[in-house]
Structures are given as structure tokens and as C-alpha cells.
Design a protein around this motif. Structure first.
Motif, PDB file in Angstrom:
ATOM      1  N   VAL A 121       0.880  -1.162   0.000  1.00  0.00           N
ATOM      2  CA  VAL A 121       0.000   0.000   0.000  1.00  0.00           C
ATOM      3  C   VAL A 121       0.920   1.215   0.000  1.00  0.00           C
ATOM      4  O   VAL A 121       1.723   1.406   0.913  1.00  0.00           O
ATOM      5  CB  VAL A 121      -0.938   0.009   1.223  1.00  0.00           C
ATOM      6  N   TRP A 122       0.826   2.029  -1.036  1.00  0.00           N
ATOM      7  CA  TRP A 122       1.711   3.162  -1.223  1.00  0.00           C
ATOM      8  C   TRP A 122       1.194   4.396  -0.486  1.00  0.00           C
ATOM      9  O   TRP A 122       0.006   4.691  -0.504  1.00  0.00           O
ATOM     10  CB  TRP A 122       1.840   3.484  -2.703  1.00  0.00           C
ATOM     11  N   GLU A 123       2.114   5.117   0.132  1.00  0.00           N
ATOM     12  CA  GLU A 123       1.811   6.429   0.701  1.00  0.00           C
ATOM     13  C   GLU A 123       1.775   7.431  -0.454  1.00  0.00           C
ATOM     14  O   GLU A 123       2.417   7.218  -1.496  1.00  0.00           O
ATOM     15  CB  GLU A 123       2.885   6.838   1.709  1.00  0.00           C
ATOM     16  N   ARG A 130       7.192   8.043  -7.429  1.00  0.00           N
ATOM     17  CA  ARG A 130       7.182   7.008  -8.461  1.00  0.00           C
ATOM     18  C   ARG A 130       6.726   7.583  -9.801  1.00  0.00           C
ATOM     19  O   ARG A 130       7.299   7.259 -10.849  1.00  0.00           O
ATOM     20  CB  ARG A 130       6.282   5.846  -8.028  1.00  0.00           C
ATOM     21  N   LEU A 131       5.714   8.432  -9.788  1.00  0.00           N
ATOM     22  CA  LEU A 131       5.267   9.069 -11.031  1.00  0.00           C
ATOM     23  C   LEU A 131       6.389   9.905 -11.638  1.00  0.00           C
ATOM     24  O   LEU A 131       6.688   9.786 -12.826  1.00  0.00           O
ATOM     25  CB  LEU A 131       4.040   9.949 -10.773  1.00  0.00           C
ATOM     26  N   LEU A 132       7.012  10.749 -10.816  1.00  0.00           N
ATOM     27  CA  LEU A 132       8.073  11.605 -11.340  1.00  0.00           C
ATOM     28  C   LEU A 132       9.245  10.766 -11.859  1.00  0.00           C
ATOM     29  O   LEU A 132       9.791  11.067 -12.918  1.00  0.00           O
ATOM     30  CB  LEU A 132       8.534  12.594 -10.266  1.00  0.00           C
ATOM     31  N   LEU A 143      10.934   0.282  -5.975  1.00  0.00           N
ATOM     32  CA  LEU A 143      10.784  -0.855  -6.891  1.00  0.00           C
ATOM     33  C   LEU A 143      12.120  -1.539  -7.170  1.00  0.00           C
ATOM     34  O   LEU A 143      12.176  -2.758  -7.308  1.00  0.00           O
ATOM     35  CB  LEU A 143      10.125  -0.414  -8.192  1.00  0.00           C
ATOM     36  N   GLU A 144      13.196  -0.774  -7.235  1.00  0.00           N
ATOM     37  CA  GLU A 144      14.518  -1.359  -7.471  1.00  0.00           C
ATOM     38  C   GLU A 144      14.939  -2.234  -6.288  1.00  0.00           C
ATOM     39  O   GLU A 144      15.531  -3.292  -6.480  1.00  0.00           O
ATOM     40  CB  GLU A 144      15.552  -0.268  -7.739  1.00  0.00           C
ATOM     41  N   ARG A 145      14.644  -1.802  -5.070  1.00  0.00           N
ATOM     42  CA  ARG A 145      14.982  -2.602  -3.885  1.00  0.00           C
ATOM     43  C   ARG A 145      14.223  -3.927  -3.918  1.00  0.00           C
ATOM     44  O   ARG A 145      14.787  -4.992  -3.673  1.00  0.00           O
ATOM     45  CB  ARG A 145      14.655  -1.832  -2.596  1.00  0.00           C
ATOM     46  N   ILE A 146      12.945  -3.870  -4.260  1.00  0.00           N
ATOM     47  CA  ILE A 146      12.131  -5.083  -4.326  1.00  0.00           C
ATOM     48  C   ILE A 146      12.653  -6.000  -5.428  1.00  0.00           C
ATOM     49  O   ILE A 146      12.750  -7.215  -5.245  1.00  0.00           O
ATOM     50  CB  ILE A 146      10.647  -4.725  -4.522  1.00  0.00           C
ATOM     51  N   LYS A 147      13.003  -5.429  -6.571  1.00  0.00           N
ATOM     52  CA  LYS A 147      13.525  -6.229  -7.673  1.00  0.00           C
ATOM     53  C   LYS A 147      14.820  -6.944  -7.274  1.00  0.00           C
ATOM     54  O   LYS A 147      15.002  -8.128  -7.586  1.00  0.00           O
ATOM     55  CB  LYS A 147      13.775  -5.334  -8.898  1.00  0.00           C
TER      56      LYS A 147
END
Length: 152
Positions: A121-123, A130-132, A143-147
Motif C-alpha cells: 500500500v503506497w503512501e 514514483r510518477l516523477l 521498486l529497485e529494492r524489491i527487484k
């Protein structure tokens, strides 16, 4: 009539660099975010809705007041498709589960989960960043950390 934040509502989102991104309230916790960025506020729903979707994610509610509702329309068919996500167990087994918001799920390898949305769940500030990042063509830190965790 003042726009609301019910499913189908369009949102104008101020980004950290002073530009604007655009989103759409979906069912439950999920919102969709368009591949559309402007330097001046836009409220043309036809133009916004014509843009591709960058991602559909769960966003912490309520939305911040800075995310301005700018109009409402029925949600189009392509935005009602299941949102597919994954979760990964912590520990040495690193089993993944791929699931959707309709209750379907299956076990998967971590490699199968690369590119899917994490069960997060994103703040609002994370969504804005993330959009920018997407608009600037740079990787998103979260996302890079999760990847990296999936690739280990």
C-alpha cells in the motif's frame, strides 16, 4: 457540483518538481495512474483518459487534499480488469505468491514475480515520487529494492 473521490474520479496530483500527474480512483483501495504529465494544471478528462496507464496500485486512504478531484466518469472496461500483485515470504525459502484482487492466487518462483506489482500500500508521497521517476525515465528506489530481493 464539486467533484468527489469516488470510483471513477480523476485526480490531479502535484509532483515534487512542480509539474502535475494524473490518476483515477478505482474500486477498493486501488488507483490507476496515467502516463501524462503537465507543467500547467489540466482538467480535460478526454485528453487524460486517452493516455496509457503507467500502473495500478493500492494507495493509502484518504488521499491528501493536494490530490485535487477534477471530474468523474464511469470506469472504462480496461480499468476494471484484475490488479495482479505478488507477495514474497521472508526467509531462506523466498516463496512467492501471485494473486489478484478477485481472490485468485498461485505459488510462483521469485523470477516470475519480477515486473509485477508488489503487495504494497503506497503512501501519497511515494506515489508522487514514483510518477516523477517514471516521467524522468529513472528507476524508482522502492521498486529497485524489491527487484533486487527477487533476483537474489
Amino acid at each position: 457540483m464539486r467533484p468527489t473521490r469516488k470510483p471513477g474520479s480523476f485526480l490531479r496530483i502535484p509532483l515534487p518538481d512542480g509539474s502535475f500527474g494524473y490518476g483515477r480512483v478505482l474500486e477498493l483501495l486501488f488507483d490507476a495512474f496515467y502516463n501524462y504529465r503537465t507543467t500547467e494544471p489540466d482538467a480535460d478528462l478526454d485528453r487524460i483518459a486517452s493516455k496509457p496507464i503507467l500502473f495500478r496500485i493500492a494507495v493509502r486512504q484518504p488521499h491528501p487534499k493536494s490530490w485535487e478531484p477534477i471530474g468523474w466518469r464511469e470506469i472504462e472496461e480496461h480499468l476494471t480488469q484484475p490488479v495482479i500483485q505478488f507477495s514474497m515470504e521472508v526467509g531462506p525459502l523466498r516463496r512467492c505468491t501471485i494473486f489478484d484482487n478477485l481472490g485468485n492466487e498461485r505459488e510462483a518462483s521469485p523470477k516470475e514475480c519480477i515486473g509485477l506489482e508488489p503487495d504494497t500500500v503506497w503512501e501519497s508521497h511515494g506515489v508522487e515520487r514514483r510518477l516523477l521517476d517514471a516521467f524522468m525515465g529513472r528507476p524508482n528506489r522502492v521498486l529497485e529494492r524489491i527487484k533486487r530481493e527477487l533476483e537474489q
